[in-house]
Design a protein around this motif. Structure first.
Motif, short mmCIF file in Angstrom:
data_model
loop_
_atom_site.label_atom_id
_atom_site.label_comp_id
_atom_site.label_asym_id
_atom_site.label_seq_id
_atom_site.Cartn_x
_atom_site.Cartn_y
_atom_site.Cartn_z
N UNK A 3 0.84 -1.20 0.00
CA UNK A 3 0.00 0.00 0.00
C UNK A 3 0.87 1.26 0.00
N UNK A 4 0.60 2.14 -0.96
CA UNK A 4 1.36 3.38 -1.14
C UNK A 4 0.41 4.56 -0.99
N UNK A 5 0.80 5.57 -0.21
CA UNK A 5 0.00 6.78 -0.05
C UNK A 5 0.59 7.90 -0.90
N UNK A 6 -0.23 8.48 -1.78
CA UNK A 6 0.16 9.62 -2.60
C UNK A 6 -0.46 10.89 -2.02
N UNK A 13 -2.15 14.38 -12.09
CA UNK A 13 -0.90 13.65 -11.88
C UNK A 13 -1.11 12.44 -10.98
N UNK A 14 -1.82 12.63 -9.86
CA UNK A 14 -2.00 11.52 -8.92
C UNK A 14 -2.83 10.40 -9.54
N UNK A 16 -2.87 9.60 -12.69
CA UNK A 16 -1.98 8.91 -13.62
C UNK A 16 -1.01 7.99 -12.87
N UNK A 17 -0.43 8.53 -11.79
CA UNK A 17 0.52 7.74 -11.02
C UNK A 17 -0.18 6.55 -10.35
N UNK A 18 -1.38 6.77 -9.84
CA UNK A 18 -2.12 5.69 -9.20
C UNK A 18 -2.41 4.57 -10.18
N UNK A 19 -2.81 4.92 -11.39
CA UNK A 19 -3.09 3.90 -12.41
C UNK A 19 -1.83 3.10 -12.72
N UNK A 20 -0.70 3.78 -12.83
CA UNK A 20 0.54 3.09 -13.14
C UNK A 20 0.95 2.18 -11.98
N UNK A 21 0.82 2.67 -10.75
CA UNK A 21 1.19 1.88 -9.58
C UNK A 21 0.34 0.62 -9.46
N UNK A 22 -0.93 0.72 -9.82
CA UNK A 22 -1.79 -0.46 -9.81
C UNK A 22 -1.27 -1.52 -10.79
N UNK A 23 -0.81 -1.06 -11.96
CA UNK A 23 -0.26 -1.99 -12.94
C UNK A 23 1.01 -2.66 -12.43
N UNK A 24 1.70 -1.98 -11.51
CA UNK A 24 2.94 -2.51 -10.95
C UNK A 24 2.69 -3.27 -9.64
N UNK A 25 1.43 -3.62 -9.40
CA UNK A 25 1.03 -4.43 -8.24
C UNK A 25 1.17 -3.72 -6.89
#
Length: 227
Positions: A3-6, A13-14, A16-25
């Motif tokens: 779990x990562x908190x942005x 931006x957040x 976009x980053x959240x979508x990418x982080x989901x793809x990275x598990x």
């Protein structure tokens, strides 16, 4: 999933980053203001915090200051490109590392993984206790004491101290410290190691004669005194 908190007021931006982080598990959660970010960061629900410096109402440095009063959760700062003042202040307040904006999701993810590797190594650390004078380091549970009194360190400070302790009495170069602790070679004008070392010195008691147990060895790096 980790779990990562942005914490960033930039919605686009957040997202976009959240979508990418989901793809990275990873499992991302977003806080768009500082007060909400502090509450979330102190909930002990996250393995890491990504924190933007520039936010309305409560800026990132104030958020970091409040978080560090109660938590050692790893924090990666997002700073304006070329703004050394924000970077150094963030490191002094206890940030583990920083990434200049604009940054790519891939770069940010690589930095996240590097920090998480330092906090939770893939292989369990040795259960042995490292003794250097009054200093005791317990690598397995990442605990430090000085003459029996606990010393609270950030993850980066702990890793720096562990490297110095394992080479006690010998200087370790800044580049070697950067490679072993930050997972990257030291860049030109990079002050990360110096700022983290300054903070570490302030947290460790002085030796007789008001001396720091961590010495700067000119042109060679830093050395933990073996006494």
């Amino acid at each position: 999933m980790t779990k990562i908190l942005l914490i960033d007021d930039d919605v686009e931006l957040t997202d976009m980053l959240a979508d990418y982080l989901k793809q990275e598990n990873f499992t991302p959660t977003i806080a768009h203001d500082g007060e909400e970010g502090v509450d979330e960061a102190l909930s002990d629900a996250y393995s890491m915090v990504i924190l933007d410096v520039m936010m309305p109402k409560m800026g990132g440095t104030e958020v970091l200051k409040r978080v560090r009063q109660k938590s050692t959760v790893p924090v990666l700062m997002l700073t304006a490109k070329g703004d050394d003042t924000d970077r150094i202040l963030g490191l002094e307040l206890g940030a583990d590392d920083y990434v200049p904006k604009p940054c790519t999701p891939r770069e940010l993810t690589a930095r996240i993984r590097a920090i998480l590797r330092r906090v939770s190594p893939a292989l369990p650390d040795s259960p042995e206790v490292i003794h250097v004078g009054l200093l005791e380091i317990y690598p397995e549970n990442r605990h430090v004491t000085w003459d029996g009194t606990p010393v609270v360190l950030t993850s980066t400070e702990f890793n720096l101290l562990k490297v110095l302790a394992r080479h006690a009495g010998q200087p370790v170069s800044k580049n070697d410290l950067s490679l072993m602790v930050l997972d990257r070679p030291m860049a030109r004008f990079d002050r990360n190691i110096d700022v983290h070392m300054s903070s570490l010195r302030q947290k460790l008691p002085l030796l007789p004669g008001e001396r720091s147990c961590i010495q700067t060895v000119y042109k060679h790096g830093y050395q933990l005194i073996r006494e």
